[in-house]
Design an enzyme around this catalytic site. Structure first.
Site, PDB file in Angstrom:
ATOM      1  N   PHE A  69     -16.060  18.463   3.311  1.00 37.42           N
ATOM      2  CA  PHE A  69     -15.898  17.714   2.062  1.00 37.42           C
ATOM      3  C   PHE A  69     -17.031  16.714   1.913  1.00 37.42           C
ATOM      4  O   PHE A  69     -17.389  16.027   2.858  1.00 37.42           O
ATOM      5  CB  PHE A  69     -14.551  16.973   2.104  1.00 37.42           C
ATOM      6  CG  PHE A  69     -14.283  16.128   0.896  1.00 37.42           C
ATOM      7  CD1 PHE A  69     -13.617  16.671  -0.201  1.00 37.42           C
ATOM      8  CD2 PHE A  69     -14.686  14.804   0.849  1.00 37.42           C
ATOM      9  CE1 PHE A  69     -13.361  15.903  -1.313  1.00 37.42           C
ATOM     10  CE2 PHE A  69     -14.437  14.025  -0.269  1.00 37.42           C
ATOM     11  CZ  PHE A  69     -13.766  14.588  -1.352  1.00 37.42           C
ATOM     12  N   ASP A  75       0.855  -1.157   0.000  1.00 35.37           N
ATOM     13  CA  ASP A  75       0.000   0.000   0.000  1.00 35.37           C
ATOM     14  C   ASP A  75       0.905   1.225   0.000  1.00 35.37           C
ATOM     15  O   ASP A  75       1.880   1.260   0.727  1.00 35.37           O
ATOM     16  CB  ASP A  75      -0.833  -0.041   1.289  1.00 35.37           C
ATOM     17  CG  ASP A  75      -2.131   0.666   1.095  1.00 35.37           C
ATOM     18  OD1 ASP A  75      -2.574   0.761  -0.063  1.00 35.37           O
ATOM     19  OD2 ASP A  75      -2.698   1.136   2.100  1.00 35.37           O
ATOM     20  N   SER A 125     -13.976  21.313  -0.194  1.00 37.22           N
ATOM     21  CA  SER A 125     -14.296  21.778   1.148  1.00 37.22           C
ATOM     22  C   SER A 125     -13.927  23.258   1.203  1.00 37.22           C
ATOM     23  O   SER A 125     -13.272  23.768   0.290  1.00 37.22           O
ATOM     24  CB  SER A 125     -13.532  20.973   2.197  1.00 37.22           C
ATOM     25  OG  SER A 125     -12.142  21.200   2.065  1.00 37.22           O
ATOM     26  N   ASP A 129      -8.651  -3.556   2.648  1.00 34.22           N
ATOM     27  CA  ASP A 129      -7.564  -4.440   2.226  1.00 34.22           C
ATOM     28  C   ASP A 129      -7.899  -5.908   2.505  1.00 34.22           C
ATOM     29  O   ASP A 129      -7.228  -6.801   2.004  1.00 34.22           O
ATOM     30  CB  ASP A 129      -6.261  -4.123   2.996  1.00 34.22           C
ATOM     31  CG  ASP A 129      -5.674  -2.794   2.573  1.00 34.22           C
ATOM     32  OD1 ASP A 129      -5.890  -2.410   1.415  1.00 34.22           O
ATOM     33  OD2 ASP A 129      -5.030  -2.148   3.405  1.00 34.22           O
ATOM     34  N   THR A 152     -19.710  17.101  -3.828  1.00 30.18           N
ATOM     35  CA  THR A 152     -19.045  18.347  -4.242  1.00 30.18           C
ATOM     36  C   THR A 152     -17.558  18.113  -4.483  1.00 30.18           C
ATOM     37  O   THR A 152     -16.954  18.758  -5.323  1.00 30.18           O
ATOM     38  CB  THR A 152     -19.196  19.430  -3.172  1.00 30.18           C
ATOM     39  OG1 THR A 152     -18.560  18.967  -1.973  1.00 30.18           O
ATOM     40  CG2 THR A 152     -20.654  19.715  -2.891  1.00 30.18           C
ATOM     41  N   ARG A 153     -16.956  17.191  -3.764  1.00 31.42           N
ATOM     42  CA  ARG A 153     -15.527  16.915  -3.786  1.00 31.42           C
ATOM     43  C   ARG A 153     -14.715  18.199  -3.565  1.00 31.42           C
ATOM     44  O   ARG A 153     -13.668  18.411  -4.144  1.00 31.42           O
ATOM     45  CB  ARG A 153     -15.128  16.208  -5.087  1.00 31.42           C
ATOM     46  CG  ARG A 153     -15.727  14.800  -5.116  1.00 31.42           C
ATOM     47  CD  ARG A 153     -15.560  14.077  -6.421  1.00 31.42           C
ATOM     48  NE  ARG A 153     -14.188  13.978  -6.835  1.00 31.42           N
ATOM     49  CZ  ARG A 153     -13.783  14.260  -8.085  1.00 31.42           C
ATOM     50  NH1 ARG A 153     -14.640  14.675  -8.972  1.00 31.42           N
ATOM     51  NH2 ARG A 153     -12.523  14.126  -8.406  1.00 31.42           N
ATOM     52  N   ALA A 158     -18.670  13.680  -0.955  1.00 34.84           N
ATOM     53  CA  ALA A 158     -18.342  12.935  -2.166  1.00 34.84           C
ATOM     54  C   ALA A 158     -18.998  13.595  -3.376  1.00 34.84           C
ATOM     55  O   ALA A 158     -18.516  13.447  -4.499  1.00 34.84           O
ATOM     56  CB  ALA A 158     -18.813  11.496  -2.040  1.00 34.84           C
ATOM     57  N   ASP A 173      -3.623  -2.630   6.031  1.00 41.79           N
ATOM     58  CA  ASP A 173      -4.143  -2.372   7.367  1.00 41.79           C
ATOM     59  C   ASP A 173      -5.630  -2.066   7.374  1.00 41.79           C
ATOM     60  O   ASP A 173      -6.290  -2.235   8.370  1.00 41.79           O
ATOM     61  CB  ASP A 173      -3.360  -1.241   8.045  1.00 41.79           C
ATOM     62  CG  ASP A 173      -3.343   0.027   7.205  1.00 41.79           C
ATOM     63  OD1 ASP A 173      -3.935   0.003   6.097  1.00 41.79           O
ATOM     64  OD2 ASP A 173      -2.748   1.018   7.650  1.00 41.79           O
ATOM     65  N   LYS A 231     -11.691  24.761  -1.848  1.00 38.31           N
ATOM     66  CA  LYS A 231     -10.515  24.103  -2.425  1.00 38.31           C
ATOM     67  C   LYS A 231     -10.906  22.663  -2.757  1.00 38.31           C
ATOM     68  O   LYS A 231     -11.728  22.058  -2.064  1.00 38.31           O
ATOM     69  CB  LYS A 231      -9.309  24.141  -1.467  1.00 38.31           C
ATOM     70  CG  LYS A 231      -9.413  23.264  -0.225  1.00 38.31           C
ATOM     71  CD  LYS A 231      -8.108  23.312   0.541  1.00 38.31           C
ATOM     72  CE  LYS A 231      -7.933  22.151   1.514  1.00 38.31           C
ATOM     73  NZ  LYS A 231      -8.859  22.124   2.634  1.00 38.31           N
TER      74      LYS A 231
END
Lengths: 578, 707
Positions: free
Chosen positions: B402, B332, B409, B547, B406-407, B404, B543, B420
């Site tokens: 933030f 990762d 903040s 995963d 508008t993506r 999902a 972790d 941004k």
């Protein structure tokens, strides 16, 4: 030993290797999953033939079915040979009017020919009719050799495949190998042998009057020898037409026929290595195995040639006069003058290496060290070239052992040709390697305790022990070579050696096929920088060392009491006085 | 939240002294003579039977005066055979001893403690807020807890069992397990939610859902592991066992048949004596692979112990060995190859915008953004532009988190609307407000992505002010680690959610061989499957819960101890240090296990050559005096020759115990080089070494008049 002698040895081996290349191609074409177009056409013919016999040639057999078919077919062959021998008195083609073969000898011979051992507890011309030799024995010479080569095919497929397919079809393999490999090769060889003077007639023995006045008449045994001799050499069988095998002037009349036979002895055993590489899809693997075998073959050949080039101790003891005459010829006792020491020594080493029991000289008359090499080559399990098919598969078993140790030593889970070696695989490997050795040791031990076996010895002391050890080594490893001296036709040895031959053959083939079956189901691991390459001289050397060490460790004590004790007791060394 | 330790972390007990270990192992070696235990090791079992048999021969000879051989000789052979067994047992006991000491200290951490359990109908969300809700908790012993129970744990208390935090955040001392005294943070949600029984809360409180029944927890597994109690043989050990057993059988046959051979030879030559049973047993024990047979178990135990020393808990020895075979390693990116999270490294203003204006807007947009990226913007603004942190409340600003959708903040104040976010999201935002994205900004965005960074575009209303460059910081020394892995034949693949351009840049900087960009859990799983189908053995470190499927599919899966319970359960190893490059060490330990086994097997078999040259002439020289020529060493007498071989055979086990426990050194070298080296050292060395040693023992025996 002259330079010319050595040159003849080198040329013979070189010529054999050169001829092994096209023969390997033929073998591969017969066994490959991806045959060339001409072989594909022949396969259509085979398949039609098999369908007519009610056999489905497309059945992809698992290991148990493959092994079962092989064993049943071989045992039926043995039964047939037994029956013909017992009934030969009532059957045609018996010009010498020979009666039924002794039941113990018949059993021994039946197993011997079905197992590709061709140990002969009988004298051919005085025991077997033309029908027995030509129909029963010769047919097994073909079929047992084809069975051995089928094992090669199954093993190659097991190693190569990882797509769910299994080991192929035993019947199709055997038919193809017989029709398109063994028959054409031995047909061609038989014609060459006839041209060279090997006898081939159905006219029966020839009675002739001797030239001296009072010597009376004598009978000259004859028969259809050439055809049988051809397959006996090509199929690593070795069962001679005549009692003294290829030392007989009608079976092997000249240096020319001797060369032809020598080449055919090692031809398929060398070709099987190269063919295995091709079946694996990596020709280098075949060369590596051939290299490992050659690395073991050459030193033994050198030892035997060196030992036989000297004088036997008894002759050397006669003093310089005798030495002056005989020294350049070497140890000629038990050898044919037309072949000489070099070609006899090469023959002895080649036949014991290749599991071909034929002889052109009496090994019993070799010096202690000269006889040690051939005996030890058999005790290694007939893997230095070895019998057709099974010799290679035996070498692969040793390669598995070497790969196991090598894998550990490079810190990888052991694998061979990309297939992991798991506990069950190792079990099969050690069973196949252990059984012949165990048979040889136990058989010899049993024999020295039995008066009927020790009474059959021709010599006392360590040499007598060597005769027994040689016989069991030959039977347990399916060689068929005889030391001479030992009378092996008594019930104890005839039955016992028969059992040893059966264990040495099917006790090895069955676990080998089981291993092939297990490999076929395994995922092939991708090679990477951490993988140990098995085509390198390093690995080939390790395989050779494994064979050497296993053979040495198992038989060193026994050899110490036989050839080693004899050699050390009979004089400081072989005399090489010129 | 306070990270002040409430109690000092319990220091790990010091390793027991070598002397104590040795003494305990010596006692254990005798206890292990029990044939029921010995039979698990066929080679040493044969030696034990041989020892017992020679003891009987001695008793018989001493009683009758006319036994198999002179009683004193039988006694000495018998004694050394017993020593051979004891030495092998001692080696195993030494290896186990180290683990036992560790298990004892772990066991102390596992003692039953009181636990406060919530009633099944309790309102779990109220526990944290409302002290009254906690009054309804039920106090039970930790032994009574079952999977699924919910517990309340406070600062200063020990966690009674393994579990998953469902509410709260706390500092936890995990030194009892990891040996690391610095406290770690455990919190609900995310990837740091797993807690382990036996660890201690240093601050705050946690609501924990029990994840393992008593005896099935992490600590229990660890104790079993280090004790070797439940140690089952790995496939590789079983395969080696097969080989060793077959060698034993073949040597049994080779020596047993020597008796009739010898009888025959004596009868034929009419001289000498039949080889004695004592000599045959001695020969047998010398020939069978006692060196590896005696040390095999010690090697395995020591290997697992090395794993524990490296702070890795493996669920099975099989997984450890498989690690040695791994040829592809999936890592990762975040936290493994790069330091934690991306950091803002530069502010690139739109032409015509003052850098300080961009910095001010970027800082304002990030003040309430608690993500590491957001914090790094604030830090950068302070360091580069001298802007101090401000309180949003004072500005009358409202934080826009933030989402999902508008993506983006940012903050809304009375007059300004600062955002941004990703370039395309901001483009849509300003276009919606009637603005345009200047082409220069597009060029900046492209420039940042190409350099391996992540561009965040800052807009104030419809005006695009510039770009924040977020960059991954590749860990120091990681490149060298990957180079080492490559030499070991392991290919590294970086897995990241980044776009391919960014991923390629980071991959190049870190020196990984390959990368998987825009990775989803499904993509990871599919990649592992296809690699495996090609015949590769795949290792993966991870972790997060996402995963877990990939970890379950990988051949060797190392979960980080800081990771989620799901990840830990899916993996077959847990790294207590949560250090993703630990795999290098794991691979090394796996390889070392196999190499040590292979090397000692080779050594053991190679030894036999010399022993033959010692014993065969000694056994048969009376029958065939010529065989004396094989006595290369010119040993004192047949008796001393046999004894010297037996003594060497016993002492070499003791001599090799350090090698078995420490393991043969592993080098990152191609397989062929490793093989040649080990063959030279242990193969050729094994052939040569016994000659001088046996000669020396023979000299000592002869000179001292013992024989």
């Amino acid at each position: 030993m002259t330079a010319l002698d050595l040159l003849s040895v080198a040329l013979t081996l070189g010529l054999t290797l050169a001829l092994a290349l096209p023969v390997a191609g033929l073998l591969t074409a017969a066994l490959s999953d991806d045959p060339p177009p001409w072989a594909r056409a022949l396969r259509t013919f085979d398949q039609g033939l098999l369908r007519r016999l009610g056999i489905d040639p497309d059945e992809d057999m698992g290991w148990a079915r493959y092994a079962g078919s092989l064993v049943v077919f071989n045992l039926l062959g043995a039964l047939f040979v037994y029956g013909v021998q017992r009934l030969q008195g009532a059957l045609p083609f018996n010009p010498a009017g020979l009666g039924p073969v002794d039941p113990f000898v018949a059993w021994n011979t039946a197993i011997s020919f079905a197992s590709n051992t061709n140990w002969q507890a009988y004298g051919g011309e005085t025991t077997m009719s033309d029908l027995t030799q030509g129909l029963a024995l010769t047919s097994q010479n073909f079929l047992s050799a084809a069975s051995g080569l089928a094992v090669l095919g199954a093993l190659g497929r097991g190693m190569r495949r990882s797509d769910g397919r299994r080991l192929g079809n035993y019947w199709a393999d055997t038919l193809r190998l017989t029709l398109w490999v063994l028959l054409p090769l031995s047909g061609a060889l038989a014609l060459l042998l006839v041209a060279g003077g090997v006898v081939s007639t159905l006219a029966g023995p020839l009675a002739h009057t001797l030239l001296e006045d009072d010597a009376g008449t004598r009978t000259l045994a004859r028969g259809a020898a050439a055809a049988q001799v051809a397959i006996k050499q090509l199929g690593t069988n070795g069962g001679g037409f005549f009692n003294v095998n290829s030392a007989h002037p009608l079976e092997n009349p000249s240096p020319w026929t001797n060369l032809l036979q020598l080449i055919s002895i090692l031809l398929l055993p060398m070709a099987q290595c190269l063919s295995f590489g091709a079946l694996l899809g990596d020709r280098r693997q075949g060369w590596a195995l051939l290299g490992a075998m050659t690395a073991l073959f050459l030193p033994v050949l050198a030892l035997t040639l060196w030992a036989e080039a000297g004088l036997p101790p008894a002759l050397a003891a006669l003093g310089p006069d005798a030495v002056a005459i005989d020294a350049p010829m070497g140890n000629l006792e038990g050898k044919e003058l037309r072949f000489g020491v070099a070609q006899s020594g090469l023959w002895a080493v080649a036949t014991t290496a290749a599991s071909n029991g034929s002889v052109n000289a009496m090994h019993d008359s070799f010096t202690a060290l000269g006889g040690l090499g051939p005996m030890w080559l058999m005790q290694l399990g007939e893997v230095v070239f070895g019998g057709v098919g099974v010799g290679l598969s035996g070498a692969v078993l040793y390669a598995a052992l070497a790969a196991f140790l090598a894998g550990l030593m490079v810190g990888r889970g052991p694998e061979l040709y990309g297939k992991a070696l798991l506990p069950r695989d190792m079990k099969l490997v050690v069973i196949a390697l252990l059984l012949p050795s165990a048979t040889v040791l136990m058989g010899t031990a049993l024999s020295v305790l039995r008066p009927e076996a020790t009474g059959a010895l021709a010599n006392p002391g360590p040499h007598g022990f060597s005769e027994l050890l040689y016989a069991w080594s030959s039977a347990g490893n399916n060689n068929g070579s005889a030391f001479g001296g030992l009378t092996a036709s008594g019930p104890f040895l005839a039955v016992g050696l028969g059992i040893a031959m059966a264990i040495g053959r099917w006790g090895v083939i069955i676990p080998t096929l089981a291993l092939a079956g297990a490999f076929a189901q395994k995922r092939r691991q991708a090679p990477g920088p951490g993988t140990l390459d098995t085509h390198t001289p390093l690995f080939a050397g390790l395989v050779a060392a494994t064979i050497l060490l296993m053979g040495a460790l198992t038989f060193l004590p026994a050899l110490a009491l036989g050839p080693a004790a004899e050699h050390l007791s009979t004089g400081p060394e072989v005399s090489h006085v010129r | 939240m306070s990270a002040e330790p409430a109690t000092a972390p319990a220091p790990r007990p010091a390793a027991p002294s070598l002397r104590a270990l040795t003494a305990a192992a010596a006692v254990e070696a005798v206890r292990k003579l029990d044939p029921r235990r010995m039979i698990r090791n066929p080679v040493m079992f044969v030696v034990e039977v041989g020892s017992a048999f020679t003891t009987l021969l001695f008793v018989h000879a001493a009683a009758t005066g006319a036994g198999d051989a002179p009683p004193a000789f039988i006694l000495m052979v018998s004694a050394w055979l017993w020593f051979t067994v004891l030495f092998a047992n001692f080696a195993e006991a030494m290896a186990e001893g180290r683990g036992k000491a560790q298990a004892d200290s772990l066991r102390r951490a596992r003692q039953a403690v009181p636990a406060r359990r919530a009633l099944p109908d309790a309102d779990l969300s109220a526990l944290g807020r409302d002290p009254a809700a906690r009054a309804a908790l039920q106090t039970v012993s930790s032994a009574a807890l079952r999977k699924g129970d919910v517990l309340w744990v406070e600062a200063g208390e020990q966690l009674p069992c393994d579990g998953e935090v469902i509410e709260g955040i706390a500092a936890v001392d995990e030194s009892a397990i990891t040996g690391e005294s610095a406290p770690v943070i455990r919190e609900s949600g995310g990837d740091r939610s797993a807690v382990t029984g036996g660890t201690r809360l240093l601050s705050d409180w946690l609501v924990v859902r029990v994840s393992a029944d008593p005896g099935g927890g992490f600590l229990d597994r660890m104790i079993q592991l280090v004790e070797g109690a439940r140690r089952t043989k790995t496939p590789n050990e079983l395969a080696l066992d097969v080989l060793l057993a077959s060698l034993t059988i073949i040597f049994l046959l080779a020596t047993a048949t020597l008796l009739p051979f010898s009888q025959f030879a004596v009868a034929q030559s009419g001289q000498g004596e039949v080889v004695s049973l004592t000599v045959l047993v001695a020969l047998l024990v010398c020939l069978i692979p006692t060196t590896i047979g005696g040390l095999l178990s010690a090697i395995g135990v020591a290997g697992m112990d090395r794993m524990v020393q490296a702070n890795v808990i493996a669920t099975s020895g099989r997984a450890v060995e498989a690690a040695g075979d791994v040829d592809i390693l999936l890592l990762d990116k975040t936290g493994t190859i790069t330091l934690g999270n991306r950091q803002a490294t530069a502010l690139l203003p739109t032409p015509g915008v003052r850098p300080d204006d961009l910095a001010e807007a970027a800082q304002l947009a990030s003040l309430a953004d608690e993500t590491p990226e957001g914090r790094s913007v604030v830090v950068l603004a302070k360091e580069r532009h001298g802007l101090r942190g401000r309180a949003l409340d004072e500005l009358g600003a409202r934080f826009v988190p933030f989402t999902a959708q508008t993506r983006m903040s940012g903050v809304d104040t009375a007059t300004r609307q600062i955002r941004k976010g990703a370039a395309d999201a901001v483009r849509r935002h300003v276009q919606a407000l009637g603005g345009v994205m200047p082409p220069a900004v597009d060029a900046l965005v492209d420039q940042v992505a190409r350099a391996g960074g992540t561009p965040l575009v800052v807009a104030d209303g419809a005006a695009v002010l510039g770009v924040i460059q977020l960059q991954d910081i590749v860990k120091g020394g990681i490149r060298e680690r990957f180079a080492e892995l490559r030499r070991m034949g392991i290919r590294t693949v970086m897995i990241t959610g980044d776009n391919p351009v960014t991923a390629a840049a980071i991959a190049a900087e870190a020196g990984v061989d390959d990368f998987l960009a825009e990775a989803t859990p499904e993509a990871k799983l599919a990649m592992i499957r296809s690699l495996q189908a090609e015949g590769h053995l795949v290792a993966m470190t991870g972790d997060g819960t996402n995963d877990a499927p990939a970890l379950a599919q990988a051949d060797v899966a190392v979960a980080m101890n800081t990771g989620t319970q799901a990840a830990k359960e899916a993996g077959n190893m847990v790294d207590l240090d949560s250090n993703p490059t630990k795999l290098l060490r794991i691979v090394e330990i796996g390889k070392q296990l196999l190499i040590t086994r292979g090397a000692l097997t080779t050594f053991s078999v190679a030894n036999d050559v010399a022993k033959y040259f010692v014993i065969i002439p000694a056994a048969f020289v009376s029958t065939y005096p010529a065989l004396g020529a094989l006595d290369l060493l010119q040993l004192g007498s047949p008796t001393s020759a046999v004894l010297s071989a037996v003594i060497f055979n016993a002492l070499i086990i003791i001599g090799l115990i350090p090698v078995a426990l420490r393991g043969v050194q592993v080098r990152a070298a191609p397989a062929a080089a490793l093989l040649s080296r080990n063959l030279l050292v242990f193969g050729l060395g094994g052939v040569i070494l016994p000659f001088p040693c046996i000669k020396l023992i023979d000299l000592i025996l002869t000179r001292s008049g013992l024989v």
